[in-house]
Design a protein around this motif. Structure first.
Motif, mmCIF file in Angstrom:
data_model
loop_
_atom_site.group_PDB
_atom_site.id
_atom_site.type_symbol
_atom_site.label_atom_id
_atom_site.label_comp_id
_atom_site.label_asym_id
_atom_site.label_seq_id
_atom_site.Cartn_x
_atom_site.Cartn_y
_atom_site.Cartn_z
ATOM 1 N N MET A 31 47.120 -2.338 42.319
ATOM 2 C CA MET A 31 46.939 -1.101 41.536
ATOM 3 C C MET A 31 46.215 -0.048 42.355
ATOM 4 O O MET A 31 46.612 1.124 42.393
ATOM 5 C CB MET A 31 46.200 -1.395 40.229
ATOM 6 N N TRP A 32 45.124 -0.441 43.009
ATOM 7 C CA TRP A 32 44.384 0.512 43.846
ATOM 8 C C TRP A 32 45.246 1.001 45.010
ATOM 9 O O TRP A 32 45.159 2.160 45.406
ATOM 10 C CB TRP A 32 43.093 -0.120 44.356
ATOM 11 N N GLY A 33 46.093 0.115 45.526
ATOM 12 C CA GLY A 33 46.934 0.478 46.662
ATOM 13 C C GLY A 33 48.005 1.502 46.324
ATOM 14 O O GLY A 33 48.382 2.309 47.173
ATOM 15 N N ILE A 34 48.497 1.466 45.069
ATOM 16 C CA ILE A 34 49.561 2.405 44.682
ATOM 17 C C ILE A 34 49.020 3.657 43.988
ATOM 18 O O ILE A 34 49.796 4.465 43.469
ATOM 19 C CB ILE A 34 50.639 1.715 43.802
ATOM 20 N N PHE A 35 47.701 3.818 43.973
ATOM 21 C CA PHE A 35 47.090 5.035 43.416
ATOM 22 C C PHE A 35 47.739 6.319 43.934
ATOM 23 O O PHE A 35 47.942 7.264 43.170
ATOM 24 C CB PHE A 35 45.589 5.057 43.725
ATOM 25 N N PRO A 36 48.042 6.404 45.261
ATOM 26 C CA PRO A 36 48.635 7.659 45.759
ATOM 27 C C PRO A 36 49.898 8.065 45.011
ATOM 28 O O PRO A 36 50.126 9.262 44.787
ATOM 29 C CB PRO A 36 48.946 7.336 47.226
ATOM 30 N N ILE A 37 50.708 7.088 44.604
ATOM 31 C CA ILE A 37 51.957 7.409 43.888
ATOM 32 C C ILE A 37 51.637 8.096 42.569
ATOM 33 O O ILE A 37 52.248 9.106 42.205
ATOM 34 C CB ILE A 37 52.797 6.142 43.647
ATOM 35 N N PHE A 38 50.647 7.561 41.855
ATOM 36 C CA PHE A 38 50.265 8.150 40.564
ATOM 37 C C PHE A 38 49.815 9.599 40.747
ATOM 38 O O PHE A 38 50.277 10.506 40.045
ATOM 39 C CB PHE A 38 49.147 7.331 39.911
ATOM 40 N N PHE A 39 48.894 9.830 41.687
ATOM 41 C CA PHE A 39 48.346 11.177 41.856
ATOM 42 C C PHE A 39 49.372 12.143 42.451
ATOM 43 O O PHE A 39 49.265 13.353 42.255
ATOM 44 C CB PHE A 39 47.061 11.130 42.683
ATOM 45 N N LYS A 40 50.364 11.632 43.163
ATOM 46 C CA LYS A 40 51.444 12.477 43.669
ATOM 47 C C LYS A 40 52.285 13.055 42.525
ATOM 48 O O LYS A 40 52.866 14.134 42.651
ATOM 49 C CB LYS A 40 52.352 11.678 44.602
ATOM 50 N N PHE A 41 52.363 12.317 41.417
ATOM 51 C CA PHE A 41 53.163 12.768 40.278
ATOM 52 C C PHE A 41 52.547 13.984 39.582
ATOM 53 O O PHE A 41 53.239 14.716 38.880
ATOM 54 C CB PHE A 41 53.345 11.636 39.254
ATOM 55 N N ILE A 42 51.225 14.164 39.739
ATOM 56 C CA ILE A 42 50.558 15.307 39.103
ATOM 57 C C ILE A 42 50.809 16.526 39.980
ATOM 58 O O ILE A 42 50.193 16.709 41.023
ATOM 59 C CB ILE A 42 49.045 15.060 38.919
#
Length: 290
Positions: A18-29
């Protein structure tokens, strides 16, 4: 492997993925500034933690801690540090510098060792000194390649290392501590969001961005819940090895999803850091069993 080991391993791996894929989440914003995302992350994290602690009947413990001036001031300091860490990470993701965050989180354990030596006067053996010297070479290589200090790769581990160092001085459960930290800096976040709303520049509303900004609190808290649960089943040494899942995933995401350039200097820096971590890890195992 018994059931407890399997449960712990599942929770631990889930946490670091989950921590590793954080960038994907914040890229969506999309189209929202890093400072606004940070402000929302602080507020929604505080609200979720409030609900969680209320369900557990632990808010009275929070009130007791807030009455202790030293504890409140310490958690205000750590709150600023964790906000700085979150903010730099969000900024870096938005500026297509995920590789720099990955490098920073690989360096993180070694920075913590260095801070322990400087601040807590913990003795370093020759092996750890060599390990830290290799990190210094990796950073020097980045300085040469960039022409300046790799601020993101340094501020991320420094802010988190100092955060951990100061938090060690106050023995407070994870969630009560994080709630107080976010609670104490939430007024600044609210004033800033109010100011953006007044100017008509707020990215929050009935949109995908609005939903994601609310979820930023949830994606902050959920990995902490699974991490907290995993520590009840796993050895610290196992958690120590699992933590490298996060920056490894971030590195792969940066290169293969967002086409960030892994030039020879960055690649060499990563290789040096991996060698350094390997030396430090072998040293830890040797000292434990020696």
């Amino acid at each position: 492997m018994n059931q407890n080991d399997k449960t712990g391993l599942f929770l631990g791996i889930s946490t670091f993925v989950m921590w590793g894929i954080f960038p994907i989440f914040f890229k969506f914003i999309d189209g929202v500034s890093a400072t606004e995302i940070l402000a929302h992350r602080i507020i929604w994290s505080a609200l979720i933690l409030f609900a969680l602690l209320n369900l557990q009947g632990k808010l009275s413990n929070v009130k007791r801690l807030l009455r202790i001036k030293k504890v409140a001031l310490t958690l205000l300091t750590t709150g600023v540090l964790i906000a700085l860490n979150w903010g730099i990470f969000i900024y870096a993701v938005g500026k297509n510098q995920i590789l720099e965050t990955s490098l920073g989180y690989f360096i993180n354990p070694l920075i913590s060792i260095l801070l322990g030596a400087i601040v807590l006067k913990e003795r370093l053996n020759l092996v750890l000194k060599i390990s830290l010297f290799i990190v210094f070479i990796a950073i020097a290589l980045q300085v040469y390649a960039l022409g300046n200090l790799p601020f993101i790769s340094l501020i991320l581990p420094l802010s988190f290392g100092l955060y951990g160092l100061i938090r060690k001085k106050v023995s407070i459960p994870t969630f009560e501590g994080l709630f107080i930290e976010t609670l104490l800096i939430a007024p600044i976040a609210l004033v800033y969001l109010g100011y953006l709303l007044y100017l008509g520049k707020s990215g929050f509303g009935f949109s995908l961005n609005g939903i994601l900004l609310i979820l930023s609190g949830l994606v902050t808290i959920v990995p902490l819940l699974t991490f907290n649960a995993s520590t009840k089943y796993l050895r610290l040494s196992t958690i120590g090895f699992l933590q490298y899942i996060s920056p490894t995933l971030s590195l792969l995401i940066a290169v293969f999803m967002y086409n960030e350039s892994l030039d020879i200097y960055k690649l060499t820096s990563f290789i040096l850091i991996w060698i350094s971590l390997g030396i430090a890890g072998i040293n830890g195992i040797w000292r434990k069993h020696g």
